[in-house]
Design an enzyme around this catalytic site. Structure first.
Site, PDB file in Angstrom:
ATOM      1  N   ASN A  96       4.588   6.603 -13.171  1.00 14.80           N
ATOM      2  CA  ASN A  96       5.044   8.095 -13.442  1.00 14.80           C
ATOM      3  C   ASN A  96       6.598   7.827 -13.823  1.00 14.80           C
ATOM      4  OD1 ASN A  96       2.846   9.322 -12.671  1.00 14.80           O
ATOM      5  ND2 ASN A  96       3.395   9.293 -10.390  1.00 14.80           N
ATOM      6  N   HIS A 121       7.521   1.559 -10.386  1.00 12.98           N
ATOM      7  CA  HIS A 121       6.441   1.076  -9.654  1.00 12.98           C
ATOM      8  C   HIS A 121       5.056   1.369 -10.356  1.00 12.98           C
ATOM      9  CE1 HIS A 121       7.862   5.031  -8.158  1.00 12.98           C
ATOM     10  NE2 HIS A 121       6.576   5.377  -8.227  1.00 12.98           N
ATOM     11  N   VAL A 146      10.334   8.308  -6.913  1.00 12.04           N
ATOM     12  CA  VAL A 146      11.225   7.046  -6.482  1.00 12.04           C
ATOM     13  C   VAL A 146      11.593   6.222  -7.625  1.00 12.04           C
ATOM     14  CG1 VAL A 146      11.072   4.985  -5.125  1.00 12.04           C
ATOM     15  CG2 VAL A 146      10.064   6.826  -4.264  1.00 12.04           C
ATOM     16  N   ARG A 184       0.783  -1.073  -0.026  1.00  9.22           N
ATOM     17  CA  ARG A 184      -0.113   0.086   0.060  1.00  9.22           C
ATOM     18  C   ARG A 184       0.726   1.332   0.024  1.00  9.22           C
ATOM     19  NH1 ARG A 184      -4.943  -1.841   0.001  1.00  9.22           N
ATOM     20  NH2 ARG A 184      -5.334  -3.633   1.168  1.00  9.22           N
ATOM     21  N   ASP A 185       0.390   2.203  -0.930  1.00  5.97           N
ATOM     22  CA  ASP A 185       1.017   3.406  -0.761  1.00  5.97           C
ATOM     23  C   ASP A 185       0.937   4.200   0.565  1.00  5.97           C
ATOM     24  OD1 ASP A 185       1.908   5.492  -3.426  1.00  5.97           O
ATOM     25  OD2 ASP A 185       1.741   6.583  -1.393  1.00  5.97           O
ATOM     26  N   ILE A 186       2.132   4.857   0.968  1.00  2.00           N
ATOM     27  CA  ILE A 186       2.032   5.487   2.385  1.00  2.00           C
ATOM     28  C   ILE A 186       1.486   6.855   2.380  1.00  2.00           C
ATOM     29  CG2 ILE A 186       4.096   7.084   2.009  1.00  2.00           C
ATOM     30  CD1 ILE A 186       5.085   5.814   4.585  1.00  2.00           C
TER      31      ILE A 186
HETATM   32  P1  AMP Z   1       6.212   8.427  -8.026  1.00  3.66           P
HETATM   33  O1  AMP Z   1       6.087   9.811  -7.709  1.00  3.66           O
HETATM   34  O2  AMP Z   1       5.515   7.779  -8.964  1.00  3.66           O
HETATM   35  O3  AMP Z   1       7.791   8.104  -7.688  1.00  3.66           O
HETATM   36  O4  AMP Z   1       5.512   7.490  -6.717  1.00  3.66           O
HETATM   37  C1  AMP Z   1       6.221   7.393  -5.533  1.00  3.66           C
HETATM   38  C2  AMP Z   1       5.172   6.981  -4.357  1.00  3.66           C
HETATM   39  O5  AMP Z   1       5.672   6.343  -3.329  1.00  3.66           O
HETATM   40  C3  AMP Z   1       4.339   8.127  -3.442  1.00  3.66           C
HETATM   41  O6  AMP Z   1       2.718   7.852  -4.129  1.00  3.66           O
HETATM   42  C4  AMP Z   1       4.654   8.156  -2.246  1.00  3.66           C
HETATM   43  O7  AMP Z   1       3.329   8.186  -1.385  1.00  3.66           O
HETATM   44  C5  AMP Z   1       5.153   6.430  -2.219  1.00  3.66           C
HETATM   45  N1  AMP Z   1       5.943   6.189  -0.967  1.00  3.66           N
HETATM   46  C6  AMP Z   1       7.154   7.100  -0.629  1.00  3.66           C
HETATM   47  N2  AMP Z   1       7.500   6.171   0.397  1.00  3.66           N
HETATM   48  C7  AMP Z   1       6.758   5.123   0.542  1.00  3.66           C
HETATM   49  C8  AMP Z   1       6.961   4.258   1.551  1.00  3.66           C
HETATM   50  N3  AMP Z   1       7.808   3.913   2.445  1.00  3.66           N
HETATM   51  N4  AMP Z   1       5.885   3.168   1.638  1.00  3.66           N
HETATM   52  C9  AMP Z   1       5.043   3.104   0.454  1.00  3.66           C
HETATM   53  N5  AMP Z   1       5.102   4.306  -0.348  1.00  3.66           N
HETATM   54  C10 AMP Z   1       5.881   4.788  -0.272  1.00  3.66           C
END
Ligand code: AMP
Ligand code: ZN
Length: 120
Positions: free
Chosen positions: A89, A102, A98, A31-33
């Site tokens: 993205n 993903h 990140v 799950r996204d945080i």
């Molecule tokens: P992006 O902008 O597509 O790189 O998305 C990165 C996603 O990672 C964002 O939606 C964040 O909320 C999510 N995220 C960042 N750190 C964590 C974590 N520790 N666990 C789960 N999701 C995360």
């Protein structure tokens, strides 16, 4: 290959906790945080690839496994009937934060238009 200072490699390694909803030998879904929808799950290959273009070019079979895992999570989360959004993205203009590829699986409510057109 694992990249030690990559956040999602560290989740794969169990060094950072995550709410895992599905795991296969090659993929992980958690799950996204900061959820942007009632269901917001990230689906990744365990192996490190920076983005979807690199993954698709270097290992299209694994890219398919990521898609299959996302579809399975969509089914588990009850999203198949009403639909969902799956997005990668990519890079600066894509808003990627990140750099471990993903898929965002989003659903559980109407998500609105794909993009707000607001280009300079
Ligand atoms: P992006 O902008 O597509 O790189 O998305 C990165 C996603 O990672 C964002 O939606 C964040 O909320 C999510 N995220 C960042 N750190 C964590 C974590 N520790 N666990 C789960 N999701 C995360
Ligand atoms: Zn990584």
């Amino acid at each position: 290959m694992s990249t030690p200072d990559c956040l999602f490699c560290r989740i794969v390694a169990g060094e950072i906790p995550a709410t895992v909803v599905r795991e296969t030998p090659t993929t992980l879904a958690f799950r996204d945080i900061g959820p942007k929808a009632p269901v917001h799950v990230l689906v990744i290959p365990k192996e490190h690839y920076a983005d979807v273009a690199t993954l698709a070019q270097d290992d299209p079979g694994l890219a398919g496994e990521v898609l299959a895992a996302a579809a399975a999570v969509a089914e588990d989360e009850g999203l198949l009937g009403d639909g969902f959004r799956l997005m990668f993205n990519t890079g600066a203009y894509g808003g990627q934060e990140v750099f471990h590829v993903h898929a965002h699986l989003l659903g559980g409510a109407p998500l609105g238009p794909m993009l707000a057109r607001n280009l300079a």
